[in-house]
Structures are given as C-alpha cells and as structure tokens.
Design an enzyme around this catalytic site. Structure first.
Site, PDB file in Angstrom:
ATOM      1  N   ASN A  88       0.789  -1.224   0.000  1.00 15.54           N
ATOM      2  CA  ASN A  88       0.000   0.000   0.000  1.00 15.54           C
ATOM      3  C   ASN A  88       0.829   1.286   0.000  1.00 15.54           C
ATOM      4  O   ASN A  88       0.402   2.301  -0.539  1.00 15.54           O
ATOM      5  CB  ASN A  88      -0.916  -0.023   1.236  1.00 15.54           C
ATOM      6  CG  ASN A  88      -1.514   1.315   1.556  1.00 15.54           C
ATOM      7  OD1 ASN A  88      -2.518   1.724   0.999  1.00 15.54           O
ATOM      8  ND2 ASN A  88      -0.882   2.040   2.481  1.00 15.54           N
ATOM      9  N   SER A 134      -2.716   2.487  -9.684  1.00  6.47           N
ATOM     10  CA  SER A 134      -3.437   3.740  -9.896  1.00  6.47           C
ATOM     11  C   SER A 134      -3.898   3.816 -11.346  1.00  6.47           C
ATOM     12  O   SER A 134      -3.285   3.233 -12.247  1.00  6.47           O
ATOM     13  CB  SER A 134      -2.524   4.936  -9.598  1.00  6.47           C
ATOM     14  OG  SER A 134      -3.123   6.148  -9.999  1.00  6.47           O
ATOM     15  N   TYR A 192      12.388  14.958 -17.165  1.00  9.54           N
ATOM     16  CA  TYR A 192      11.666  14.507 -15.977  1.00  9.54           C
ATOM     17  C   TYR A 192      10.348  15.254 -15.853  1.00  9.54           C
ATOM     18  O   TYR A 192      10.312  16.478 -15.845  1.00  9.54           O
ATOM     19  CB  TYR A 192      12.490  14.740 -14.721  1.00  9.54           C
ATOM     20  CG  TYR A 192      11.743  14.423 -13.430  1.00  9.54           C
ATOM     21  CD1 TYR A 192      11.536  13.107 -13.036  1.00  9.54           C
ATOM     22  CD2 TYR A 192      11.247  15.440 -12.615  1.00  9.54           C
ATOM     23  CE1 TYR A 192      10.857  12.797 -11.866  1.00  9.54           C
ATOM     24  CE2 TYR A 192      10.572  15.139 -11.438  1.00  9.54           C
ATOM     25  CZ  TYR A 192      10.376  13.823 -11.066  1.00  9.54           C
ATOM     26  OH  TYR A 192       9.703  13.516  -9.905  1.00  9.54           O
TER      27      TYR A 192
END
Length: 337
Positions: free
Chosen positions: A139, A189, A212
């Site tokens: 998690n 996700s 990035y």
C-alpha cells in the site's frame, strides 16, 4: 470582483490546470470484466462493508504504509475482523504509534522503501514471527509532488513505489507461499494507464537520462506495480497464491501534502469535495485481499471493488513489457532478490 466569485474562479482555474494529471471518470476508461467474479460492492462501499460477516481469525496480514490514510484503515479493518496485522511505517516509531491505536493483534515493523536493506530486514523480521503470510498488501508509496532526485542512481518515485516493494515482496514470497491461499495485493493507480511515458516504461530514462515530468514518473511507477503483479501471477500457482493490482480511487489522504501553488490549492481546498473517504478508498484492496469469491483469481486489475478491463490504450496487461521490466528489475536489484 466579489470575493465569493473570485474564490469560485480560482477553484475552477485550479481544477482546469490539474485536469491533465488527474484520473478521469472510471466509467469512461474501464468496463467491468464479467469473466471474473463480480461482487455487490462499488465506488461508495467501505472496507468495513466489504468484510462484514468475515472472520479472519488465524490469518496473518502485512500492510505497508500503515501509519496513515488507507493503509491505516486497511490495518484497522483487517484487525477488527480478527487477523493478526503486521503494520509497517517508515520508522518503527511511526508503526508503533499506529498499531497502538488499533483494536486487535498487531505487530509494528520499520520499512523504508528507499533503502533496500531496510526492505530485506523487514521481511526477515516478519519471518521471525514464524507464521505464514495469508495477505500482503503493498500500500505504501509517494505521490507526484517531488522534484527530480536519484536514489542509488535510480529515479526516486520509481525506487519507492516500485523497486522497494519488489525487494520486500520477493523476500516475503516464501511466507506467502506457505499460507494455504496467500494473496498479494498491489496498490496501483489509474495513472498507470493514463499518465505514462510513451511505451509505458521508458527504460532509457530511469536514471534521469532524459526529461523529468513528475506526473509521468508517478504513472510509470504505478504501471510498474501492475506489471509486477502480472508477472507474479505467471510465476505463482493460482490455486495456492494469487497476485492482483487495484486502483483505490481519488482518496482523502495526505498524498498531496507536498503539493504547492495551484496544485496545493486544489488538493487542499477543491479536491476534498470529490474525493472518496478513507473507508471507501481502502475498500478495494481489502475486498481483493479477503473476498471468498476471489479465491484463485490472479493477474486481474480492480477498480471500485470490481475486476475491470481498461478500454483506452494501456499496458496494464502487456506481458511482453512485464517480462522486460522483470529482467531490468533483476539487473537493478541484484542480490537483494
């Protein structure tokens, strides 16, 4: 401009600016996979509701990131149903504080996912308890509100959200396989299919060789979680051990605590109106970890307590990419596996 209208304008502007980085409505992106067991629960179900009537006495679970948010709620509900829950925090003190507030049997352990030695130590301490691991819920993690940083030469979000959990999981795998029906649940996700680099995983940019972008770095790490789950499902006998990945939803947690500027305004002022509660956010991972109907289900992806297929371009079930990621991961982690 009256102040109330100005506030409304700022809220709308913040939401519009952040829209490209936030998950869209699930109904537009996924469909329920009716080839797998579909339960009676949905987006508004809570972790307590999906476990109502279950007796988890005699089972042992390990939940990473237990000191706040959906990790804490997951530990609380599993312990309430009778499971012995090993809860990890970045420090032993944080884990101890969380466990002390839980009714039921808990054991606190330290786990710093950016430190692979800590991941190995955590697994060894869990093994010293002498119990099979019936449930492993991966998690913990960090969000996308971080400047570029390398940890041991690898991009930070990728290290913490993915590589650290790989080290922990592979060192805990004998305990999971020793359980009668061990379940591994990866917290992914929607960003893993909505906000990733071209090709899903940009292997030539994991060490900061190119551009990035924090939101894509986060999406890349969450896709990696899903691909690791898929790879594990191929490595494990589903009759004995399973691996699945879930999306908890857009939840009221502290994941946006480092957001600044307009993003911080959105997460702190606007987002709470549309976010799931912590109980609702923990529901999917708790359901996948405990539901009797999901016995033997492995290699699936869940949203809102149901198995789903992603209907937009994605790499969630890309076995070739999962195989390549696993090869690259083995090279990056070496003896830690």
């Amino acid at each position: 401009m009256p102040s109330i209208h100005r506030r409304q304008f700022l809220q709308i502007s913040a939401a519009a600016a952040l829209a490209p980085t936030l998950p869209a409505c699930s109904a537009e992106q996924v469909v329920i996979d009716t080839s797998l067991p579909v339960g009676p629960f949905g987006a508004k179900s809570t972790a307590e509701e999906v476990t109502e009537g279950l007796d988890l006495s005699g089972k042992t679970a390990l939940v990473t990131g237990c000191n706040s948010g959906i990790g804490y709620e997951t530990m609380r509900v599993l312990a309430r149903r009778g499971a012995h829950v090993i809860g990890t925090g970045r420090t032993l003190e944080k884990a101890q504080k969380a466990c002390a507030n839980i009714e039921g049997e808990t054991t606190p352990l330290a786990l710093e996912l950016s430190d692979f030695n800590s991941c190995v130590d955590c697994a060894e301490q869990a093994a010293e308890l002498g119990k099979p691991l019936d449930i492993l819920i991966l998690n913990a993690g960090i969000g996308s509100f971080y400047e570029f940083e390398l940890i041991n030469g690898i991009e930070k979000i990728f290290v913490i959200n993915y590589l650290g959990h790989v080290v922990l999981t592979m060192n805990l795998l004998p305990l999971v396989q020793a359980a009668p029906s061990g379940r591994i649940v990866h917290v992914g996700s929607q960003m893993g299919y909505m906000r990733t680099p071209e090709g899903g995983i940009d292997f030539d940019n994991l060490r900061g060789e190119g551009e990035y972008e924090a939101s894509r770095a986060y999406g890349r790490s969450k896709l990696a979680n899903a691909l690791f789950s898929l790879k594990l499902s191929q490595m494990l006998d589903p009759a004995a051990s399973t691996s699945n990945v879930i999306h908890p939803g857009f939840v009221k947690t502290n994941i946006g605590r480092n957001a600044k500027g307009i993003a911080g305004f959105f997460y702190n002022r606007v987002a709470p109106v549309i976010q799931k509660s912590v109980g609702e956010g923990a529901a999917t991972q708790v359901y996948v970890a405990t539901a009797p109907a999901l016995e033997g289900v492995s290699g699936a992806y869940f949203e809102d307590c149901n198995p789903v297929k992603v209907v937009v371009p994605n790499h969630i079930f890309d076995r070739e990419l999962a195989d390549r990621l696993w090869r690259e991961t083995q090279q990056m982690l070496g003896n830690y596996l």
